[in-house]
Structures are given as structure tokens and as C-alpha cells.
Scaffold this motif. Structure first.
Motif, PDB file in Angstrom:
ATOM      1  N   MET A   1      97.657   9.337  31.664  1.00  0.00           N
ATOM      2  CA  MET A   1      97.970   9.869  32.965  1.00  0.00           C
ATOM      3  C   MET A   1      97.338   8.961  34.027  1.00  0.00           C
ATOM      4  O   MET A   1      96.245   8.465  33.860  1.00  0.00           O
ATOM      5  CB  MET A   1      97.428  11.282  33.119  1.00  0.00           C
ATOM      6  CG  MET A   1      97.704  11.805  34.478  1.00  0.00           C
ATOM      7  SD  MET A   1      97.012  13.367  34.997  1.00  0.00           S
ATOM      8  CE  MET A   1      96.287  14.100  33.627  1.00  0.00           C
ATOM      9  N   GLU A   2      98.040   8.831  35.102  1.00  0.00           N
ATOM     10  CA  GLU A   2      97.548   8.014  36.195  1.00  0.00           C
ATOM     11  C   GLU A   2      96.549   8.780  37.036  1.00  0.00           C
ATOM     12  O   GLU A   2      96.536  10.004  37.060  1.00  0.00           O
ATOM     13  CB  GLU A   2      98.726   7.582  37.081  1.00  0.00           C
ATOM     14  CG  GLU A   2      99.692   6.661  36.403  1.00  0.00           C
ATOM     15  CD  GLU A   2     100.807   6.250  37.334  1.00  0.00           C
ATOM     16  OE1 GLU A   2     100.579   6.228  38.557  1.00  0.00           O
ATOM     17  OE2 GLU A   2     101.884   5.958  36.831  1.00  0.00           O
ATOM     18  N   TRP A   3      95.713   8.011  37.743  1.00  0.00           N
ATOM     19  CA  TRP A   3      94.711   8.627  38.606  1.00  0.00           C
ATOM     20  C   TRP A   3      95.358   9.418  39.726  1.00  0.00           C
ATOM     21  O   TRP A   3      94.844  10.451  40.142  1.00  0.00           O
ATOM     22  CB  TRP A   3      93.773   7.566  39.177  1.00  0.00           C
ATOM     23  CG  TRP A   3      92.713   7.190  38.198  1.00  0.00           C
ATOM     24  CD1 TRP A   3      92.675   6.065  37.434  1.00  0.00           C
ATOM     25  CD2 TRP A   3      91.565   7.952  37.858  1.00  0.00           C
ATOM     26  NE1 TRP A   3      91.569   6.076  36.634  1.00  0.00           N
ATOM     27  CE2 TRP A   3      90.855   7.235  36.885  1.00  0.00           C
ATOM     28  CE3 TRP A   3      91.064   9.172  38.273  1.00  0.00           C
ATOM     29  CZ2 TRP A   3      89.680   7.689  36.325  1.00  0.00           C
ATOM     30  CZ3 TRP A   3      89.887   9.629  37.730  1.00  0.00           C
ATOM     31  CH2 TRP A   3      89.210   8.891  36.758  1.00  0.00           C
ATOM     32  N   SER A   4      96.470   8.948  40.243  1.00  0.00           N
ATOM     33  CA  SER A   4      97.123   9.644  41.355  1.00  0.00           C
ATOM     34  C   SER A   4      97.589  11.028  40.905  1.00  0.00           C
ATOM     35  O   SER A   4      97.463  11.999  41.656  1.00  0.00           O
ATOM     36  CB  SER A   4      98.297   8.827  41.897  1.00  0.00           C
ATOM     37  OG  SER A   4      99.258   8.616  40.882  1.00  0.00           O
ATOM     38  N   GLU A   5      98.097  11.128  39.691  1.00  0.00           N
ATOM     39  CA  GLU A   5      98.527  12.434  39.165  1.00  0.00           C
ATOM     40  C   GLU A   5      97.327  13.359  38.954  1.00  0.00           C
ATOM     41  O   GLU A   5      97.380  14.545  39.261  1.00  0.00           O
ATOM     42  CB  GLU A   5      99.278  12.230  37.850  1.00  0.00           C
ATOM     43  CG  GLU A   5      99.859  13.514  37.287  1.00  0.00           C
ATOM     44  CD  GLU A   5     100.592  13.284  35.981  1.00  0.00           C
ATOM     45  OE1 GLU A   5     100.852  14.285  35.278  1.00  0.00           O
ATOM     46  OE2 GLU A   5     100.905  12.122  35.651  1.00  0.00           O
ATOM     47  N   PHE A   6      96.244  12.791  38.435  1.00  0.00           N
ATOM     48  CA  PHE A   6      95.025  13.572  38.215  1.00  0.00           C
ATOM     49  C   PHE A   6      94.459  14.082  39.544  1.00  0.00           C
ATOM     50  O   PHE A   6      94.081  15.251  39.672  1.00  0.00           O
ATOM     51  CB  PHE A   6      93.990  12.725  37.475  1.00  0.00           C
ATOM     52  CG  PHE A   6      92.725  13.453  37.141  1.00  0.00           C
ATOM     53  CD1 PHE A   6      92.726  14.489  36.219  1.00  0.00           C
ATOM     54  CD2 PHE A   6      91.529  13.109  37.743  1.00  0.00           C
ATOM     55  CE1 PHE A   6      91.560  15.169  35.897  1.00  0.00           C
ATOM     56  CE2 PHE A   6      90.358  13.769  37.437  1.00  0.00           C
ATOM     57  CZ  PHE A   6      90.370  14.808  36.514  1.00  0.00           C
ATOM     58  N   LEU A   7      94.403  13.215  40.549  1.00  0.00           N
ATOM     59  CA  LEU A   7      93.912  13.624  41.869  1.00  0.00           C
ATOM     60  C   LEU A   7      94.829  14.663  42.506  1.00  0.00           C
ATOM     61  O   LEU A   7      94.361  15.577  43.194  1.00  0.00           O
ATOM     62  CB  LEU A   7      93.753  12.405  42.776  1.00  0.00           C
ATOM     63  CG  LEU A   7      92.650  11.429  42.380  1.00  0.00           C
ATOM     64  CD1 LEU A   7      92.665  10.206  43.284  1.00  0.00           C
ATOM     65  CD2 LEU A   7      91.292  12.110  42.401  1.00  0.00           C
ATOM     66  N   PHE A   8      96.119  14.553  42.272  1.00  0.00           N
ATOM     67  CA  PHE A   8      97.063  15.549  42.774  1.00  0.00           C
ATOM     68  C   PHE A   8      96.776  16.908  42.140  1.00  0.00           C
ATOM     69  O   PHE A   8      96.769  17.940  42.825  1.00  0.00           O
ATOM     70  CB  PHE A   8      98.505  15.111  42.496  1.00  0.00           C
ATOM     71  CG  PHE A   8      99.530  16.108  42.931  1.00  0.00           C
ATOM     72  CD1 PHE A   8      99.822  16.291  44.278  1.00  0.00           C
ATOM     73  CD2 PHE A   8     100.203  16.874  41.990  1.00  0.00           C
ATOM     74  CE1 PHE A   8     100.754  17.229  44.685  1.00  0.00           C
ATOM     75  CE2 PHE A   8     101.144  17.808  42.382  1.00  0.00           C
ATOM     76  CZ  PHE A   8     101.428  17.985  43.734  1.00  0.00           C
ATOM     77  N   LYS A   9      96.526  16.921  40.830  1.00  0.00           N
ATOM     78  CA  LYS A   9      96.215  18.180  40.154  1.00  0.00           C
ATOM     79  C   LYS A   9      94.902  18.775  40.660  1.00  0.00           C
ATOM     80  O   LYS A   9      94.777  19.985  40.802  1.00  0.00           O
ATOM     81  CB  LYS A   9      96.157  17.967  38.639  1.00  0.00           C
ATOM     82  CG  LYS A   9      97.514  17.748  38.025  1.00  0.00           C
ATOM     83  CD  LYS A   9      97.434  17.586  36.526  1.00  0.00           C
ATOM     84  CE  LYS A   9      98.820  17.420  35.937  1.00  0.00           C
ATOM     85  NZ  LYS A   9      98.822  17.406  34.480  1.00  0.00           N
ATOM     86  N   ILE A  10      93.929  17.924  40.951  1.00  0.00           N
ATOM     87  CA  ILE A  10      92.662  18.410  41.513  1.00  0.00           C
ATOM     88  C   ILE A  10      92.904  19.021  42.889  1.00  0.00           C
ATOM     89  O   ILE A  10      92.348  20.074  43.221  1.00  0.00           O
ATOM     90  CB  ILE A  10      91.618  17.274  41.571  1.00  0.00           C
ATOM     91  CG1 ILE A  10      91.151  16.922  40.156  1.00  0.00           C
ATOM     92  CG2 ILE A  10      90.432  17.667  42.442  1.00  0.00           C
ATOM     93  CD1 ILE A  10      90.216  15.746  40.092  1.00  0.00           C
TER      94      ILE A  10
END
Length: 166
Positions: A1-10
Motif C-alpha cells: 500500500m502506498e503512503w498516500s492511501e495510508f494517510l488517507f485512511k488515517i
């Protein structure tokens, strides 16, 4: 998973936890703490689940963190634990509940059973984690009260014994 997706989920988790804190009328000075607890709880769950720890252990450990977090902040701010226990909200299996009911109404019993089982695992992990930490905290509080009472009795006996000697 990309960081942008992870930050979006956060970010979504932050908004959801904030929404529940506001919905339950958490005092303004505690809203940020309850919200941050929700985000940290979700991150713990997500990391454990990504490491294939399983649904039950992931929810259990994350909810234990949420309960410890709530107990500590409740002690610091002299407020009920439930105020900060909102941090467990991101773990609630809303998707699983929805699809369990959807497939039950659609009479697709195989899918209904699969979603019901995963929903039960999540709910059991959350409940067990909160109950375990709550039991430990209540036992510790009772132990501290007992030792204080015992120390007072010992001091009274010693004082009474010294008074008798004189």
C-alpha cells in the motif's frame, strides 16, 4: 500500500473518531485526546492485521491499548473512562454488520455466515480487550484500597499498643 492511501485512511479515521466524540458531547478539552486515541487504536489494529496476526488478536490488542489509554487519561483528567473509550470506535465492524444483515435478507446463508463470523471475531476481540483491562484496573484499585485500610489498622494497633505500655 502506498503512503498516500495510508494517510488517507488515517484522515478518515480521525474524522470518524472526531465525529463520534462530538456526537457523544465529549467536553471540548477532551475531544482531541479521544480522537487521537481512536487514530492510534486504528493504526495498531491496521499494522497487526497487515502482519497477518488475525482478526481476533488484532482487535484484542488494539482494544486493550484503547482501554489502557482511556484509563490513564481518565485518571489524569479525573473524568469517567467512557469519555476516552470512544477511541475504540474505529474498530467497530460496521461493514461486517451491514453485510451480515444484507446477506441474511438476501438468503445467501453462506456469505451471511462468513460475515457473521468475522463480525463476531471483531466484536469479541473488542469486548475481551476492554473487559480484561477494566478487570485489571478495578483489581488494582481494590488492592490499593485494601492495603491502605490494612496500613491504617496496623497503625492504630501500634498506637493502641504503645498507649497501653505507658
Amino acid at each position: 500500500m502506498e503512503w498516500s492511501e495510508f494517510l488517507f485512511k488515517i484522515a478518515i479515521t480521525f474524522i470518524a473518531a472526531l465525529g463520534f466524540a462530538l456526537f457523544y458531547n465529549v467536553r471540548k478539552c477532551h475531544v482531541l485526546y479521544a480522537t487521537i486515541g481512536g487514530v492510534i487504536t486504528w493504526i495498531i489494529y491496521y499494522v497487526l492485521h497487515s502482519l497477518n496476526a488475525g482478526l481476533l488478536p488484532s482487535c484484542l490488542i488494539a482494544s486493550m491499548f484503547a482501554a489502557i489509554y482511556a484509563e490513564v487519561l481518565a485518571h489524569i483528567y479525573k473524568t469517567p473512562t467512557a469519555v476516552f473509550l470512544i477511541s475504540v470506535i474505529p474498530l467497530v465492524p460496521g461493514r461486517g454488520l451491514y453485510y451480515t444483515m444484507f446477506y441474511a435478507v438476501s438468503t445467501n446463508w453462506e456469505q451471511c455466515g462468513a460475515f457473521a463470523l468475522s463480525t463476531f471475531e471483531s466484536a469479541a476481540g473488542i469486548a475481551l480487550g476492554i473487559c480484561a483491562i477494566g478487570a485489571v484496573v478495578q483489581t488494582w484499585i481494590a488492592f490499593k484500597r485494601y492495603t491502605k485500610r490494612l496500613a491504617r489498622k496496623q497503625a492504630q494497633k501500634l498506637k493502641h499498643h504503645k498507649a497501653k505500655k505507658e
